[in-house]
Design a protein around this motif. Structure first.
Motif, PDB file in Angstrom:
ATOM      1  N   TRP A  23       5.765  -9.677   0.988  1.00 30.41           N
ATOM      2  CA  TRP A  23       7.136  -9.954   0.518  1.00 30.41           C
ATOM      3  C   TRP A  23       7.702  -8.778  -0.253  1.00 30.41           C
ATOM      4  O   TRP A  23       8.881  -8.431  -0.103  1.00 30.41           O
ATOM      5  CB  TRP A  23       7.165 -11.221  -0.343  1.00 30.41           C
ATOM      6  CG  TRP A  23       7.462 -12.428   0.497  1.00 30.41           C
ATOM      7  CD1 TRP A  23       6.560 -13.358   0.925  1.00 30.41           C
ATOM      8  CD2 TRP A  23       8.730 -12.813   1.041  1.00 30.41           C
ATOM      9  NE1 TRP A  23       7.195 -14.297   1.700  1.00 30.41           N
ATOM     10  CE2 TRP A  23       8.531 -13.991   1.787  1.00 30.41           C
ATOM     11  CE3 TRP A  23      10.009 -12.272   0.974  1.00 30.41           C
ATOM     12  CZ2 TRP A  23       9.562 -14.648   2.456  1.00 30.41           C
ATOM     13  CZ3 TRP A  23      11.053 -12.926   1.642  1.00 30.41           C
ATOM     14  CH2 TRP A  23      10.822 -14.092   2.376  1.00 30.41           C
ATOM     15  N   LYS A  26       8.721  -6.095   2.219  1.00 28.33           N
ATOM     16  CA  LYS A  26       9.901  -6.511   2.996  1.00 28.33           C
ATOM     17  C   LYS A  26      11.159  -6.400   2.131  1.00 28.33           C
ATOM     18  O   LYS A  26      12.149  -5.789   2.530  1.00 28.33           O
ATOM     19  CB  LYS A  26       9.693  -7.951   3.476  1.00 28.33           C
ATOM     20  CG  LYS A  26      10.903  -8.595   4.156  1.00 28.33           C
ATOM     21  CD  LYS A  26      10.528 -10.004   4.632  1.00 28.33           C
ATOM     22  CE  LYS A  26      11.762 -10.859   4.920  1.00 28.33           C
ATOM     23  NZ  LYS A  26      12.572 -10.406   6.051  1.00 28.33           N
ATOM     24  N   ARG A  27      11.111  -6.971   0.948  1.00 29.89           N
ATOM     25  CA  ARG A  27      12.310  -7.015   0.104  1.00 29.89           C
ATOM     26  C   ARG A  27      12.789  -5.599  -0.252  1.00 29.89           C
ATOM     27  O   ARG A  27      13.974  -5.294  -0.212  1.00 29.89           O
ATOM     28  CB  ARG A  27      11.959  -7.781  -1.178  1.00 29.89           C
ATOM     29  CG  ARG A  27      13.152  -8.179  -2.037  1.00 29.89           C
ATOM     30  CD  ARG A  27      13.935  -9.300  -1.409  1.00 29.89           C
ATOM     31  NE  ARG A  27      14.996  -9.805  -2.267  1.00 29.89           N
ATOM     32  CZ  ARG A  27      15.895 -10.691  -1.887  1.00 29.89           C
ATOM     33  NH1 ARG A  27      15.878 -11.183  -0.662  1.00 29.89           N
ATOM     34  NH2 ARG A  27      16.837 -11.111  -2.711  1.00 29.89           N
ATOM     35  N   GLU A  30      13.787  -3.394   3.028  1.00 27.04           N
ATOM     36  CA  GLU A  30      15.058  -3.855   3.618  1.00 27.04           C
ATOM     37  C   GLU A  30      16.244  -3.455   2.739  1.00 27.04           C
ATOM     38  O   GLU A  30      17.365  -3.341   3.222  1.00 27.04           O
ATOM     39  CB  GLU A  30      15.019  -5.377   3.862  1.00 27.04           C
ATOM     40  CG  GLU A  30      14.130  -5.721   5.064  1.00 27.04           C
ATOM     41  CD  GLU A  30      14.059  -7.212   5.381  1.00 27.04           C
ATOM     42  OE1 GLU A  30      14.440  -8.022   4.523  1.00 27.04           O
ATOM     43  OE2 GLU A  30      13.593  -7.538   6.511  1.00 27.04           O
ATOM     44  N   SER A 241       1.374 -13.099   6.698  1.00 24.62           N
ATOM     45  CA  SER A 241       2.218 -11.914   6.481  1.00 24.62           C
ATOM     46  C   SER A 241       1.942 -10.832   7.515  1.00 24.62           C
ATOM     47  O   SER A 241       2.801  -9.979   7.748  1.00 24.62           O
ATOM     48  CB  SER A 241       2.109 -11.388   5.051  1.00 24.62           C
ATOM     49  OG  SER A 241       0.801 -11.340   4.638  1.00 24.62           O
ATOM     50  N   THR A 245       6.260 -10.844   7.324  1.00 25.91           N
ATOM     51  CA  THR A 245       6.863  -9.929   6.333  1.00 25.91           C
ATOM     52  C   THR A 245       6.475  -8.470   6.574  1.00 25.91           C
ATOM     53  O   THR A 245       7.328  -7.580   6.451  1.00 25.91           O
ATOM     54  CB  THR A 245       6.425 -10.335   4.908  1.00 25.91           C
ATOM     55  OG1 THR A 245       5.018 -10.575   4.903  1.00 25.91           O
ATOM     56  CG2 THR A 245       7.150 -11.586   4.454  1.00 25.91           C
ATOM     57  N   ASP A 248       8.309  -6.963   9.528  1.00 27.89           N
ATOM     58  CA  ASP A 248       9.723  -6.826   9.150  1.00 27.89           C
ATOM     59  C   ASP A 248       9.928  -5.580   8.293  1.00 27.89           C
ATOM     60  O   ASP A 248      10.907  -4.842   8.457  1.00 27.89           O
ATOM     61  CB  ASP A 248      10.190  -8.039   8.331  1.00 27.89           C
ATOM     62  CG  ASP A 248      10.700  -9.165   9.224  1.00 27.89           C
ATOM     63  OD1 ASP A 248      10.552  -9.057  10.456  1.00 27.89           O
ATOM     64  OD2 ASP A 248      11.236 -10.147   8.665  1.00 27.89           O
ATOM     65  N   ALA A 249       9.004  -5.361   7.364  1.00 32.41           N
ATOM     66  CA  ALA A 249       9.113  -4.172   6.498  1.00 32.41           C
ATOM     67  C   ALA A 249       8.967  -2.900   7.342  1.00 32.41           C
ATOM     68  O   ALA A 249       9.745  -1.950   7.189  1.00 32.41           O
ATOM     69  CB  ALA A 249       8.039  -4.225   5.413  1.00 32.41           C
ATOM     70  N   THR A 252      11.981  -1.566   9.354  1.00 30.13           N
ATOM     71  CA  THR A 252      13.097  -0.884   8.677  1.00 30.13           C
ATOM     72  C   THR A 252      13.002   0.625   8.830  1.00 30.13           C
ATOM     73  O   THR A 252      13.959   1.346   8.584  1.00 30.13           O
ATOM     74  CB  THR A 252      13.097  -1.185   7.154  1.00 30.13           C
ATOM     75  OG1 THR A 252      11.881  -0.668   6.599  1.00 30.13           O
ATOM     76  CG2 THR A 252      13.211  -2.661   6.865  1.00 30.13           C
ATOM     77  N   CYS A 255       9.145   1.889   5.642  1.00 29.65           N
ATOM     78  CA  CYS A 255       7.867   1.426   5.088  1.00 29.65           C
ATOM     79  C   CYS A 255       6.714   1.943   5.944  1.00 29.65           C
ATOM     80  O   CYS A 255       6.792   1.894   7.179  1.00 29.65           O
ATOM     81  CB  CYS A 255       7.850  -0.108   5.064  1.00 29.65           C
ATOM     82  SG  CYS A 255       6.336  -0.801   4.416  1.00 29.65           S
TER      83      CYS A 255
END
Ligand SMILES: Cc1cc2nc3c(=O)[nH]c(=O)nc-3n(C[C@H](O)[C@H](O)[C@H](O)COP(=O)(O)OP(=O)(O)OC[C@H]3O[C@@H](n4cnc5c(N)ncnc54)[C@H](O)[C@@H]3O)c2cc1C
Ligand code: SF4
Length: 562
Positions: A23, A26-27, A30, A241, A245, A248-249, A252, A255
């Motif tokens: 998380w 990802k946060r 993004e 994860s 997550t 997803d990271a 971007t 990452c």
């Protein structure tokens, strides 16, 4: 793209890729930050998933526990570490820990693969409430959390919508409802148990709110009820994860995942009292490397992150980083879960087939002791919930032989079992420290864990057994057997609390944003920050707090405080 040899490009280093690290990465990525996930384990891939592979295709038919135990004498004690999955787990000989002789502790669920424990977790996802965050105000024991339910509720919403939680709304103040996907159905035993327990005791038995999809999200398919989620899932229908997550990271482009990188310590700049990066050992080459960044976030699971902080002491921080309070390593908690019961429902027996669905989600009985508006329960503080599951099996123990036997075997045996999960009080004398005598194969000093139950836990375990019996009886179960065993050796999957959050830097390690009081650019976003460890399973709260703390970190960066 930054590499370990051109380290200064990173804004943030996230140590660990499990529930919290995924998380955080990802946060932050993004939002445009340059992030490196530094992960001790190897990469995970769909090719490793074996949920549809029958055991007869395995060399030892998944029956040779002693072979698994060879390299996994601790991890193999829990059945999720088996012939299918053993390579995902730590080799207990290579990466040991120690305990005092009279306080054995089974530290299980030590994963070394992208996704960490979320590869094999039980997926039960429950919110905490102000009954939990403010428990010290209610019963006078310990400390309140430095946050309230209203601080975290919007972050629970964000996490639940992305993770996908099947659940039933029940309207309980102490077990708040969330953003649920449609519920999976209850089995007959579960429905009978729910109805009868509500009628007799007013207690709530609900579907275990669980990170298994019943509707598609983000390219992940709904669960098709094959059963063994702990072996992976090619349709990505539970939350791990490694396939949510973290990808997803990575998508971007901001990452980088650095695998096989065992973090030894945080590196400090004494002139500024800021972390400048980390030192890690490459698991394959055993070479050491440095990475630098503006901030470091530890997400390595609570004992592992605390071990890194304790190993990062300097002249200015002689007792470990973030430890000016002396609280680091102390107040270790982990649910007690050795009381419960089981029974049978013969009237629900039916002709069984091999082709039935395997629902991966059971029931949850919400806490009913020491609720805010009730008189205090005299036997112990705090409370417990139960997880439960029903099973339906062929009647292999049927007596007789010939045609009559064949017919009896086909009649199913409907059984039902509930296990308590109880809150453990945070006590200073349950703690971890660095063992000066022992190192792992990377040369990193290991933890010594001191953990045992107190009077409160023993009384709670007994109550779990007694209440299980009365509820099974009320539900009409037959052949009821209850148990309430001392939890020794102590074992744990839900550890928390050893770098606790608090408003007072003299009593706590982290502030409400999981930022160390002592070093502004070091954060710890796993369960080590929990001020208490309520009876609800921790991971949903770990993830929601990580998102909240990442937003704070970005705010601090924007205002040039980091
Ligand atoms: C069998 C089982 C069942 C569970 N069931 C539930 C449940 O039903 N509900 C629930 O809420 N919770 C459950 N849990 C607990 C849940 O899995 C954890 O709370 C959660 O995964 C913790 O997240 P984390 O980010 O702290 O650590 P993890 O998810 O374990 O991730 C930590 C990562 O850090 C890496 N790491 C460790 N040390 C280092 C280092 N020194 N350097 C670099 N990387 C490092 C590890 O390799 C790992 O990948 C269960 C756990 C297990 C094992
Ligand atoms: S039971 Fe559902 S979530 Fe679990 S492995 Fe099978 S399809 Fe995936």
């Amino acid at each position: 793209m930054p590499t370990p040899d051109s380290p200064t490009n990173f804004d943030v280093l996230v140590v660990g890729s499990g529930a919290s690290g995924g998380w955080a990465a990802k946060r932050l990525s993004e939002a445009g930050l340059n992030v490196a996930i530094v992960e001790a384990g190897r990469p995970q891939s769909d090719e490793n998933f074996t949920e549809h592979k029958p055991s007869f295709e395995l060399k030892y038919r998944n029956m040779a526990e002693s072979i698994v135990a060879k390299n996994h004498p601790i991890q193999g004690k829990f059945d999720v570490c088996n012939e299918y999955t053993q390579d995902w787990f730590v080799n207990d000989h290579d990466e040991p820990y120690t305990t005092p002789a009279d306080k054995p502790f089974n530290w299980m669920g030590r994963l070394r693969i992208t996704g960490g424990r979320t590869n094999v977790w039980g997926r039960v996802s429950l919110r905490f409430s102000d009954q939990d965050f403010k428990s010290a105000s209610l019963d006078g024991y310990g400390e309140n959390w430095p946050i309230s339910y209203s601080d975290i509720a919007p972050y629970y919403d964000i996490v639940e919508k992305y993770v996908g939680i099947t659940g039933m709304a029940e309207g309980l103040e102490h077990l708040p409802d969330g953003q649920f996907q449609p519920p999976m159905p209850l089995t007959c035993q579960e429905q009978v148990f729910r109805d009868k327990v509500k009628a007799k005791f007013g207690r709530t038995v609900t579907l275990a709110r669980s990170a298994n999809l019943t509707r598609p999200i983000n390219g992940r398919g709904p669960c098709h009820f094959c059963g063994p989620c702990e072996r992976g899932c090619i349709t990505h229908s539970y939350f791990n994860s490694a396939f949510t997550t973290v990808p997803d990271a990575l998508k971007t482009g901001k990452c980088k995942l650095i695998s096989n990188a065992m973090v030894h310590k945080i590196l400090m700049d004494p002139a500024t009292n800021r972390a400048r990066g980390i030192l890690y050992v490459d698991r394959i080459t055993k070479q050491s490397h440095e990475l630098t960044a503006r901030a470091v976030i530890l997400c390595a699971q609570s004992q592992e992150s605390t071990r890194i902080l304790l190993n990062s002491g300097t002249r200015e921080h002689p007792n470990g980083l973030g430890n000016s309070s002396g609280a680091l390593g102390h107040y270790l908690t982990a649910h007690v879960r050795s009381g419960g019961g089981r029974g049978e429902f013969p009237e629900l027996s039916h002709k069984k087939t091999l082709a039935g669905p395997n629902k991966p989600v059971g029931i949850y009985i919400a806490r009913f002791r020491n609720l805010k508006n009730d008189p205090p329960y005299k036997k112990f503080l705090r409370g417990y919930g139960y997880e439960g599951e029903s099973s339906s099996s062929f009647n292999f123990n049927a007596p007789g032989f010939g045609t009559a036997f064949k017919q009896s075997v086909l009649q199913s045996r409907e059984s039902f079992e509930i296990t308590g999960f109880g809150e453990v009080l945070p006590r200073f004398d349950n703690f971890v420290e660095i063992d000066p005598e022992k190192k792992d194969i990377f040369g990193i000093p290991v933890l010594k864990i001191h953990m045992s139950d107190g009077e409160n836990e023993r009384a709670m375990i007994k109550d779990m057994g007694d209440s299980a019996g009365e509820m099974l009886e009320a539900a009409g179960a037959k052949n009821i057997r209850t148990y309430a065993n001392p939890s020794a050796p102590r074992w744990a999957l839900h550890e928390a609390g050893i770098a606790r959050m608090g408003a007072d830097p003299k009593k706590s390690v982290l502030n409400q944003f999981q930022q160390t009081h002592d070093v502004k650019n070091v954060f710890v976003m796993d369960a080590s920050g929990f001020t208490t460890n309520p009876c609800q399973n921790p991971t949903l709260t770990i993830m929601a707090l990580a998102v909240r703390s990442c937003d704070h970190l970005m705010d601090e960066m924007k205002h040039q405080n980091l």
